[in-house]
Design an enzyme around this catalytic site. Structure first.
Site, PDB file in Angstrom:
ATOM      1  N   ARG A 103       0.825  -1.219   0.000  1.00  0.00           N
ATOM      2  CA  ARG A 103       0.000   0.000   0.000  1.00  0.00           C
ATOM      3  C   ARG A 103       0.860   1.270   0.000  1.00  0.00           C
ATOM      4  O   ARG A 103       0.626   2.226  -0.739  1.00  0.00           O
ATOM      5  CB  ARG A 103      -0.943  -0.024   1.209  1.00  0.00           C
ATOM      6  CG  ARG A 103      -1.949   1.078   1.305  1.00  0.00           C
ATOM      7  CD  ARG A 103      -3.010   1.028   0.209  1.00  0.00           C
ATOM      8  NE  ARG A 103      -2.662   1.787  -0.962  1.00  0.00           N
ATOM      9  CZ  ARG A 103      -3.034   1.484  -2.205  1.00  0.00           C
ATOM     10  NH1 ARG A 103      -3.753   0.422  -2.467  1.00  0.00           N
ATOM     11  NH2 ARG A 103      -2.674   2.226  -3.213  1.00  0.00           N
ATOM     12  N   LYS A 138       3.162  25.416  -4.574  1.00  0.00           N
ATOM     13  CA  LYS A 138       1.903  24.860  -4.053  1.00  0.00           C
ATOM     14  C   LYS A 138       1.992  23.334  -4.038  1.00  0.00           C
ATOM     15  O   LYS A 138       1.338  22.631  -4.820  1.00  0.00           O
ATOM     16  CB  LYS A 138       0.731  25.335  -4.897  1.00  0.00           C
ATOM     17  CG  LYS A 138       0.488  26.829  -4.733  1.00  0.00           C
ATOM     18  CD  LYS A 138      -0.654  27.305  -5.585  1.00  0.00           C
ATOM     19  CE  LYS A 138      -0.791  28.827  -5.465  1.00  0.00           C
ATOM     20  NZ  LYS A 138      -1.669  29.392  -6.468  1.00  0.00           N
ATOM     21  N   LYS A 170       7.436  40.289  -5.243  1.00  0.00           N
ATOM     22  CA  LYS A 170       5.995  40.323  -5.531  1.00  0.00           C
ATOM     23  C   LYS A 170       5.407  41.648  -5.052  1.00  0.00           C
ATOM     24  O   LYS A 170       6.113  42.464  -4.469  1.00  0.00           O
ATOM     25  CB  LYS A 170       5.317  39.147  -4.839  1.00  0.00           C
ATOM     26  CG  LYS A 170       5.776  37.816  -5.378  1.00  0.00           C
ATOM     27  CD  LYS A 170       4.805  36.736  -4.972  1.00  0.00           C
ATOM     28  CE  LYS A 170       5.128  35.467  -5.696  1.00  0.00           C
ATOM     29  NZ  LYS A 170       4.091  34.477  -5.575  1.00  0.00           N
ATOM     30  N   GLU A 199       7.364  40.396 -10.168  1.00  0.00           N
ATOM     31  CA  GLU A 199       5.964  40.253 -10.600  1.00  0.00           C
ATOM     32  C   GLU A 199       5.420  41.624 -11.004  1.00  0.00           C
ATOM     33  O   GLU A 199       5.629  42.604 -10.297  1.00  0.00           O
ATOM     34  CB  GLU A 199       5.174  39.714  -9.407  1.00  0.00           C
ATOM     35  CG  GLU A 199       3.697  39.600  -9.637  1.00  0.00           C
ATOM     36  CD  GLU A 199       2.985  39.204  -8.351  1.00  0.00           C
ATOM     37  OE1 GLU A 199       2.990  38.019  -8.020  1.00  0.00           O
ATOM     38  OE2 GLU A 199       2.429  40.099  -7.690  1.00  0.00           O
ATOM     39  N   ASP A 222       1.369  38.838 -13.813  1.00  0.00           N
ATOM     40  CA  ASP A 222       0.444  38.244 -12.853  1.00  0.00           C
ATOM     41  C   ASP A 222      -1.003  38.533 -13.228  1.00  0.00           C
ATOM     42  O   ASP A 222      -1.408  39.697 -13.299  1.00  0.00           O
ATOM     43  CB  ASP A 222       0.764  38.793 -11.457  1.00  0.00           C
ATOM     44  CG  ASP A 222      -0.059  38.090 -10.410  1.00  0.00           C
ATOM     45  OD1 ASP A 222      -0.224  36.859 -10.518  1.00  0.00           O
ATOM     46  OD2 ASP A 222      -0.574  38.762  -9.497  1.00  0.00           O
TER      47      ASP A 222
END
Ligand code: 13P
Ligand code: SF4
Length: 636
Positions: A103, A138, A170, A199, A222
């Site tokens: 598993r 992410k 950013k 950005e 962006d």
């Protein structure tokens, strides 16, 4: 950056320990109580859905961590596409250990393969553009390295790993520092060696970022809409690489890529993972078939004798190509197929190749392909209706005289209907081995050429023949070029491309030359011209093989074509240094659909009462396609 195997296993080791502790804890109560400790079991990990495999080294490490007596054998490589039902790996050894590890090993493999598969979908969706897909941060907490490794196996590039390895300015940083320019100045002063990306949200911010010297390493657009992105690309004019970010989904990514941006980053490939469906079927070793697929194939082939000929393209798997009576590129195989007298021609390649064999076959010959679904991505970029519409548009632009003003030439990687179209309109077929000869023939007939479906082969061949770049134009199906542009063109290219060869980039050539000074770079003409112009040699798969074979001992080659051929060259020429051009060399997934098992089943079916389905071409289409193919064979 890209993740090495060592980095992957270093990151995976504590995760494996954690996962095994969570799943097995003090012991697998059921297996330990029901199975004899000495019993041996055999497990086959099989794909229950198509996808891209990633994480085999991690799965192997799980089995080893549970019991070093477990033997793991992968049947595919990370980065390879698999079809439903395909065997991914086998494991054998002590039964209780195998069941205890199953598993956890599958959980790692399924999750990582899910990421690689989703990534490949995005990579394929932008394959006809210059854009490169990037990941983001992410990722599943703790799994950053594993997730990013899987992304690279899907064919995308990794963005920064973490906050420490790249400066990314950013809006919050800009607001805090009082503007883009002061923020960049402060970041660069503190970390002068780190690459820097900024950005921007508006064209005014972009102007400010572009004015910074020395130029930034990358600018992120962006959440801009498509029109603003197009304006940003025009304004930037290639001075700084541009990355699009925000609202990137499979539905939007192609349009974003078509704006001309260099990179597209998407969190979707790692933040919402859908695991690839893989399962493990357990058997007792004694239940294994008495004869292996290889033995069965050998027996069936021997029984069929000279009633059978097997043709194998160079991109086929090793276990398949060993059965080929003729190996070759598509030109050679087209000829070999037509010269043989065998009753059964089994074509181990992709569908258009088997179709060519069927068109050129003599009466009484029958052509088969072990997997009829093995198509060619490039061939599918040009549909018959689209090409016919383009021809009508060209005809209108050329004053109703297309049939005397422009010769249609189709690359052999195309549907039979397109070959027939060329046959009817005075055109021809070509392969990567004879494209220059066929184009020379075409220009002797008419002043212009309409070349489909591979823009790269068309462009590379035309440029090598000395045709100026401004006389080579790209057809845009929904917005055809003006009549004047068409009139001034010598070559009109269909915007198709191969998703395998498009994965080579000029940076790969630069990197491989840095790593191996003096290495010669040899590539297939389906690669983008930016790669071809840096290469030392360009040509068909046969050209590549012949050059490597003729080179003296100790030669060094970076080969830009499909991985199975590169691997075979490495095995057959240990006296030379042969490396894949790209760090993540691309597989042709459809070539890989022809497996030893499917070949064996095809051969056995030829001996059975009900033979397998034949590859056939409707007679009228075959007649015109044959005319176009014969024009090609006359030129080569
Ligand atoms: P070759 O004709 O060079 O074998 O190429 C066929 C092909 O499909 C390359 O991608
Ligand atoms: Fe088609 Fe490209 Fe595969 Fe060749 S490598 S068969 S062109 S998809």
């Amino acid at each position: 950056m890209s993740i090495t195997l060592e980095q992957l296993l270093t990151a995976a080791t504590p995760l494996i320990e954690l996962a095994l502790a969570e799943d097995i804890g003090p012991g697998d109560a059921t297996s330990q109580s029901t199975l004899d400790a000495a019993s041996l079991l055999h497990g086959r990990i099989v794909a229950k859905a198509p996808g891209v495999i990633a994480g085999l080294p991690v799965a192997e490490a799980v089995f080893r961590a549970v019991d070093s007596a477990l033997i793991f054998a992968a049947h595919v490589c990370d980065g390879q596409e698999v079809a439903t039902g395909e065997l991914v790996a086998e494991v054998s050894g002590p039964g209780p250990s195998l069941l205890a590890a199953e598993r956890t090993a599958l959980n790692f493999l399924q999750r990582m393969s899910g990421i690689a598969s989703a990534t490949r979908d995005f990579v394929d969706a932008v394959a006809t553009t210059r854009a490169i897909i990037l990941d983001t941060r992410k990722t599943l907490p703790g799994y950053r390295v594993l997730d990013k490794y899987a992304v690279s196996m899907g064919g995308a590039q990794n963005h920064r790993l973490s906050l420490f390895d790249m400066l990314m300015v950013k809006d919050n940083h800009t607001d805090g520092a009082g503007g883009i320019t002061p923020a960049v100045a402060r970041a660069r002063a503190a970390y002068p060696t780190l690459p820097i990306e900024v950005e921007v949200r508006t064209l005014a911010e972009l102007q400010e970022a572009l004015a910074i010297t020395p130029p930034l390493d990358r600018i992120m657009l962006d959440n801009m809409d498509l029109e603003m992105m197009r304006q940003a690309v025009a304004l930037t004019a290639g001075r700084v690489p541009l990355e699009a970010s925000g609202n990137v989904t499979l539905k939007t990514v192609t349009a974003i890529a078509q704006t001309g941006v260099d990179f597209i980053s998407t969190g979707a490939i790692t933040h919402s993972v859908i695991a690839l469906d893989l399962s493990m079927k357990i058997t007792k070793p004694a239940a294994a078939p008495a004869l292996s697929w290889e033995e069965r194939a050998r027996r069936a082939k021997a029984t069929l004798g000279n009633r059978l000929v097997i043709l194998g393209h160079h991109y086929q798997r090793d276990d398949v190509i060993q059965f080929a009576d003729f190996r070759g590129d598509s030109l050679k195989l087209a000829r070999d197929g037509s010269r043989t007298n065998a009753e059964y021609i089994v074509f181990c390649g992709v569908h258009f190749m088997a179709e060519v064999a069927a068109i050129l076959a003599k009466p009484g010959q029958h052509v088969y392909i072990p997997d009829r679904a093995a198509g060619c991505y490039l061939a599918e970029t040009a549909g018959r209706a689209q090409v016919e519409q383009a021809w009508r548009d060209l005809d209108a632009a050329l004053g109703g005289c297309a049939d005397v003003e422009i010769t249609p030439i189709t690359y052999v990687n195309s549907d039979a209907a397109l070959k027939a179209f060329c046959g009817k309109h005075g055109g021809s077929v070509c392969t990567s081995g004879n494209a220059a000869k066929v184009l020379a023939w075409a220009f002797a007939q008419r002043p212009r050429v309409f070349f489909f479906p591979d823009q790269h082969l068309g462009r590379n061949t035309a440029l090598a023949m000395g045709i100026p770049a401004e006389e080579i134009i790209l057809w845009t199906p929904h917005r055809p070029p003006s009549a004047e542009t068409i009139h001034n063109a010598k070559v009109v290219l269909w915007p198709g491309a191969c998703n395998v060869h498009q994965r080579f980039h000029p940076e790969d050539v630069v990197t491989v030359r840095e790593r191996h000074p003096g290495i010669r770079v040899i590539v297939h003409p389906e690669c983008d011209h930016s790669v071809v112009e840096l290469a030392d040699s360009v040509g068909s798969t046969t050209h590549i093989i012949q050059h490597v074979e003729a080179a003296p001992t100790g030669s060094a080659w970076a080969v830009g074509t499909e991985t199975r051929l590169v691997r075979r060259l490495q095995q057959e020429h240990p006296e030379q240094l042969i490396v894949p051009l790209a760090e993540r060399p691309p597989y042709c997934p459809t070539m890989g659909m022809v497996t030893l098992r499917k070949l064996t089943e095809t051969l056995e079916a030829l001996l059975a009462v009900d033979p397998p389905d034949e590859v056939t071409v409707e007679p009228e289409t075959a007649k015109w396609a044959r005319i176009a193919l014969e024009r090609m064979l006359d030129q080569s």
